[in-house]
Design a protein around this motif. Structure first.
Motif, PDB file in Angstrom:
ATOM      1  N   LEU A 422       0.818  -1.209   0.000  1.00 29.26           N
ATOM      2  CA  LEU A 422       0.000   0.000   0.000  1.00 29.26           C
ATOM      3  C   LEU A 422       0.852   1.258   0.000  1.00 29.26           C
ATOM      4  CD1 LEU A 422      -2.750  -1.131   2.514  1.00 29.26           C
ATOM      5  CD2 LEU A 422      -2.841  -1.142   0.028  1.00 29.26           C
ATOM      6  N   ALA A 423       2.004   1.229   0.655  1.00 29.19           N
ATOM      7  CA  ALA A 423       2.855   2.413   0.695  1.00 29.19           C
ATOM      8  C   ALA A 423       3.417   2.734  -0.687  1.00 29.19           C
ATOM      9  CB  ALA A 423       3.983   2.206   1.701  1.00 29.19           C
ATOM     10  N   ALA A 424       3.771   1.675  -1.429  1.00 28.21           N
ATOM     11  CA  ALA A 424       4.354   1.891  -2.755  1.00 28.21           C
ATOM     12  C   ALA A 424       3.305   2.097  -3.836  1.00 28.21           C
ATOM     13  CB  ALA A 424       5.242   0.696  -3.124  1.00 28.21           C
ATOM     14  N   MET A 425       2.059   1.773  -3.545  1.00 24.48           N
ATOM     15  CA  MET A 425       0.997   1.909  -4.544  1.00 24.48           C
ATOM     16  C   MET A 425       0.834   3.374  -4.948  1.00 24.48           C
ATOM     17  SD  MET A 425      -3.053   0.937  -4.148  1.00 24.48           S
ATOM     18  CE  MET A 425      -2.761  -0.812  -3.917  1.00 24.48           C
ATOM     19  N   PRO A 426       0.851   3.692  -6.251  1.00 23.14           N
ATOM     20  CA  PRO A 426       0.677   5.087  -6.682  1.00 23.14           C
ATOM     21  C   PRO A 426      -0.669   5.651  -6.236  1.00 23.14           C
ATOM     22  CG  PRO A 426       1.471   3.715  -8.489  1.00 23.14           C
ATOM     23  CD  PRO A 426       1.100   2.782  -7.387  1.00 23.14           C
ATOM     24  N   ASP A 427      -0.695   6.942  -5.936  1.00 14.68           N
ATOM     25  CA  ASP A 427      -1.924   7.572  -5.464  1.00 14.68           C
ATOM     26  C   ASP A 427      -3.037   7.531  -6.492  1.00 14.68           C
ATOM     27  OD1 ASP A 427      -0.974   8.120  -2.976  1.00 14.68           O
ATOM     28  OD2 ASP A 427      -0.485  10.216  -3.369  1.00 14.68           O
ATOM     29  N   ASP A 428      -2.690   7.465  -7.790  1.00 10.60           N
ATOM     30  CA  ASP A 428      -3.745   7.474  -8.810  1.00 10.60           C
ATOM     31  C   ASP A 428      -4.255   6.074  -9.139  1.00 10.60           C
ATOM     32  OD1 ASP A 428      -1.570   6.479 -10.170  1.00 10.60           O
ATOM     33  OD2 ASP A 428      -1.730   7.843 -11.882  1.00 10.60           O
ATOM     34  N   THR A 429      -3.813   5.054  -8.364  1.00 16.01           N
ATOM     35  CA  THR A 429      -4.344   3.705  -8.566  1.00 16.01           C
ATOM     36  C   THR A 429      -5.833   3.687  -8.242  1.00 16.01           C
ATOM     37  OG1 THR A 429      -2.234   2.697  -7.981  1.00 16.01           O
ATOM     38  CG2 THR A 429      -4.186   1.295  -7.845  1.00 16.01           C
ATOM     39  N   GLN A 430      -6.634   3.251  -9.197  1.00 20.47           N
ATOM     40  CA  GLN A 430      -8.068   3.238  -8.966  1.00 20.47           C
ATOM     41  C   GLN A 430      -8.446   2.039  -8.102  1.00 20.47           C
ATOM     42  OE1 GLN A 430     -11.586   2.583 -11.958  1.00 20.47           O
ATOM     43  NE2 GLN A 430     -11.035   4.739 -11.993  1.00 20.47           N
ATOM     44  N   ILE A 431      -9.123   2.318  -7.014  1.00 20.31           N
ATOM     45  CA  ILE A 431      -9.559   1.277  -6.092  1.00 20.31           C
ATOM     46  C   ILE A 431     -11.005   0.910  -6.366  1.00 20.31           C
ATOM     47  CG2 ILE A 431      -9.893   0.666  -3.666  1.00 20.31           C
ATOM     48  CD1 ILE A 431      -6.958   0.971  -4.483  1.00 20.31           C
TER      49      ILE A 431
END
Length: 822
Positions: A422-431
């Motif tokens: 989760l820390a490395a996941m880009p902020d624009d990753t659509q959840i």
């Protein structure tokens, strides 16, 4: 026009279309300070506020109400100074005079226009389309027609085997209709799934009672005063009271074309979402961008964000298409697809993993060391990870050999921790695909607003508030962002209630609740009729609590339990007669052979539970097959039910030189005592005549291992995907003690386990020490449990096959495919 609008000096933005794309753009625009420079008028063709069209299938299936899918209530428009005109579609745009005119004659001046007219259902020139009883599946009005048909009619035919058609078929099935689906192609969802995954999907939906007519070219919809059926080009005829057309959509370009804008398949837009007229923008399913048109929601959210930024003055914002994924909203059917379905040429690699028995299929497509496609069926947990790898164009060469097994295996060398980083996941990753919510939006809301529960996150971001498929990811982000402040999520029975299984089970006897309606009223159910999750559970809980009063509701059972046979991948059924303890006779075998020959049953197989399975029985033949078996003394083996399935035995002391006790005889006694009982999940028993354990008693729900000193009773085993060896309950000295302890254990399981919870996870959850206290240590309590079990058995030990041979539930065996005429 309101007087204050006439004097408002701001630029006038007219939005044509009150759907998801147009209103998402307005929402994004309102986030920009510069967006406040517009006064906004919205025209909607439907008489409703903005709602989530994606969730119409959930409304149809009874999982949600119309109020649940509203995105922006009417108050939202007023609070943001937006003028909303509903039920009045725009009919003309005068670009010279900069006027928009609606069907009512209302005309307004504009400075900017946003066209968001969406799409229309594809309607090929099939004779009979105009008949009453034929509808599309596109808006609230269509769903209301379908719900009315489900209340008053019996048979539905859905034309189209894509996402929309399958969700329509499932929704109508959930509403109690007999459903057939006609699809032009050989496999379902051929644009999103390869042939193997499409076949698995059809098999699973077959088992749920939907009849399929693939390679089906619709020639005519037949009827005089209203629809009566569908005629296929190959001569097959399917009776129908309702026909739903769901073969696809096409962009609604009529208004733009009449206004002289550039159109092709859709309204042509550039990277800034402007049309050929720089003062007119367009978004959503009506547009065409770089030759591509759109039917999924994810790219529309991206378009809305870019369009809003441009309207707010950010000339650098541009739209670029990204890899997309597809999910199917049918409970219990997990499908994910993204990118390429197969290798484009010899340079591409396809890697597949398939486990037919588990209904598991995975395929990935690699090109130049990068992942370019993924198809998942049965296990879609890694879908978001695969999609991110595609969108990032990441080099996966080092993971090639393990990639198809999923993230946990691919990264098990310790380079990264298993599970989402989760820390490395880009902020624009659509959840949340339904509402277009990214990781960054969720984390920011949690931290800025000090959110500590899933309910709060849903209220502020809408993430996981729609179909719910991303709930696990949102919960993980909540734990990641809120840390120790995150509140544990209460596991409720279903979305209809805030109550859990244990609360409901306790309240039924305590409050004297004897009907499903009474339970729903006591707990303030959100949906008057409940949903597909709670109806079967409540039906079982009431049946268990009030065996002598409650009438079993067949409509709240799964299809296999309703028809008392297991549906197979081709739409036929399997019939498994009971063989007490695995014992049979020459007369019974003759009867089974005669039935197989008489009804041309293609496969006769010995099962792992020491019975004989007749596979390939036509639905319309079931009562006759059962009648012939009944005449030979054979009854239902309940191979389809949440009930006692089998009591597997070895030959024991009667024949085996190692046998210590009469395991076969004891197995027969156990089966005679327990058959017909309804339980939270399927139950399998076994009796082994010695510790060599030939009957595999130590991986059954309850097993008995005979020893010289008596009988070891073992409980909580499972031999399926998650193997669990039994825990020892007790050693007893006599067969009567075995019977009493078995009845007590099964009744405790019936009374306290959650619906669809096997004994293995139940024992693991409550602990073997608790089970021993209730069944072994408390002799009086054990006798009471056993007594309640025997009492309940007196009401259920009736052969359901014999009842249906004599006409019970006759409508269940009038199968659509049996009525097809050449």
């Amino acid at each position: 026009m309101p007087k204050n609008m006439l004097s408002d000096p701001r630029e006038h933005l007219v939005v044509i279309g009150n759907g998801m794309a147009g209103m998402r753009t307005v929402e994004e625009l309102l986030k920009h300070e510069a967006g406040r420079r517009y006064r906004i008028t919205v025209f909607g063709a439907e008489p409703h506020v903005n709602y989530n069209r994606i969730l119409l299938s959930s409304v149809l299936a009874g999982d949600k109400d119309l109020d649940d899918i509203v995105i922006n209530p009417r108050s939202w428009y007023g609070d943001n100074g937006i003028r909303l005109v509903t039920g009045d579609p725009v009919t003309a745009i005068d670009r010279d005079a900069k006027l928009v005119t609606a069907a009512s004659g209302l005309s307004v001046h504009y400075d900017r226009i946003l066209i968001a007219t969406g799409s229309r259902p594809l309607a090929p020139p099939i004779p009979g389309l105009a008949l009453p009883g034929v509808c599309a599946f596109r808006d609230i009005a269509d769903v209301e027609k379908m719900l009315e048909a489900a209340r008053t009619q019996k048979r539905a035919v859905v034309i189209g085997g894509g996402l929309l058609g399958l969700e329509a078929a499932w929704g109508l099935k959930q509403r109690g209709m007999s459903v057939a689906l006609v699809h032009l192609m050989p496999t379902l969802m051929e644009r999103q799934l390869d042939a193997a995954a499409g076949q698995l999907l059809q098999r699973d939906l077959d088992r749920r009672g939907i009849a399929f007519f693939t390679n089906g070219q619709t020639e005519q919809i037949v009827g005089k005063e209203r629809v009566e059926g569908v005629q296929l080009a190959d001569g097959r005829f399917i009776p129908a009271d309702l026909v739903v057309l769901a073969i696809g959509i096409r962009p609604n370009i009529d208004l733009a074309k009449a206004a002289g804008l550039e159109v092709n398949r859709g309204v042509v837009v550039f990277d800034d979402m402007r049309t050929s007229d720089t003062s007119i923008f367009a978004v959503g399913e009506c547009v065409e961008h770089r030759g591509q048109v759109f039917g999924l929601v994810a790219p529309i959210w991206d378009q809305a964000k870019v369009c809003a930024a441009q309207l707010a003055g950010d000339a650098t914002a541009i739209y670029a298409a990204r890899a997309l994924s597809t999910r199917l909203k049918i409970t219990g059917v997990d499908v994910f697809s993204a990118g390429a379905l197969m290798a484009a040429d010899e340079a591409d690699d396809e890697i597949t993993l398939r486990d037919e028995s588990r209904g598991l299929y995975k395929k990935i497509v690699l090109r130049d060391g990068k992942l370019v496609g993924a198809v998942l069926y049965g296990d879609v947990a890694d879908g978001a990870w695969y999609l991110q790898l595609m969108q990032d164009k990441a080099d996966v060469s080092a993971l090639r050999e393990r990639l198809v097994f999923g993230r946990a295996i691919a990264e098990m060398d310790g380079a990264k921790a298993p599970g989402p980083d989760l820390a490395a996941m880009p902020d624009d990753t659509q959840i949340c695909g339904c509402n277009g919510v990214s990781k960054g939006t969720i984390v920011a809301a949690i931290r800025d607003k000090n959110l500590t529960s899933l309910t709060e996150v849903r209220a502020h971001t809408k993430a996981s508030a729609s179909c719910g498929q991303c709930t696990g990811q949102v919960e993980s982000l909540l734990a990641f962002a809120a840390g120790v402040d995150a509140k544990a999520v209460k596991k409720t029975l279903c979305e209809c209630t805030e109550a859990g299984h244990d609360e409901i089970r306790a309240a039924i006897p305590a409050q004297n609740l004897k009907t499903m309606a009474a339970v729903r009223a006591a707990f303030g159910w959100k949906k008057p009729e409940g949903c597909h999750k709670c109806r079967p559970a409540l039906n079982f809980y009431l049946l268990c609590a009030w065996p002598d009063e409650y009438a079993d509701d067949a409509r709240s059972r799964f299809v296999n339990e309703r028809v008392h046979a297991n549906i197979q991948k081709d739409g036929t059924y399997s019939v498994v007669p009971r063989m007490w303890g695995g014992i049979t006779t020459p007369a019974e075998l003759h009867a089974i052979a005669s039935v197989a020959e008489k009804y041309a049953i293609p496969t006769v197989k010995v099962t792992g539970g020491q019975r004989i399975d007749l596979l390939g029985v036509k639905k319309a033949d079931l009562p006759a097959v059962w009648g012939d078996l009944n005449n030979a003394g054979l009854i239902s083996g309940h191979a389809y039910g949440k009930a006692l399935r089998t009591v597997k035995t070895c030959v024991g002391s009667e024949w085996c030189r190692f046998g210590t006790q009469d395991s076969t005889g004891l197995g027969v006694k156990l089966e005679k005592m327990c058959w017909g009982s309804w339980t939270p999940h399927k139950v399998k028993l076994a009796v082994s005549g010695c510790p060599r354990n030939c009957a595999e008693a130590t991986i059954k729900d309850l097993g008995v291992v005979c020893v010289k000193a008596g009988y070891d009773i073992m409980v909580g085993g499972n031999g399926g995907v998650d193997v669990r060896v039994t825990d020892k309950l007790v050693r007893v000295r006599s067969e009567d003690e075995v019977l009493e302890h078995t009845g007590a254990f099964l009744q405790l399981y019936r009374e306290e386990a959650h619906y669809l919870e096997r004994t293995a996870p139940w024992v693991a959850r409550v602990g073997i020490a608790y089970v021993k206290r209730r069944v072994v240590d408390d002799a009086e309590g054990r006798r009471a449990l056993h007594g309640r079990f025997i009492h309940a058995q007196s009401f259920v030990q009736r052969d359901p096959w014999a009842e249906r041979v004599h006409g019970a539930e006759a409508h269940e065996f009038s199968e659509l495919s049996a009525m097809v005429e050449a």
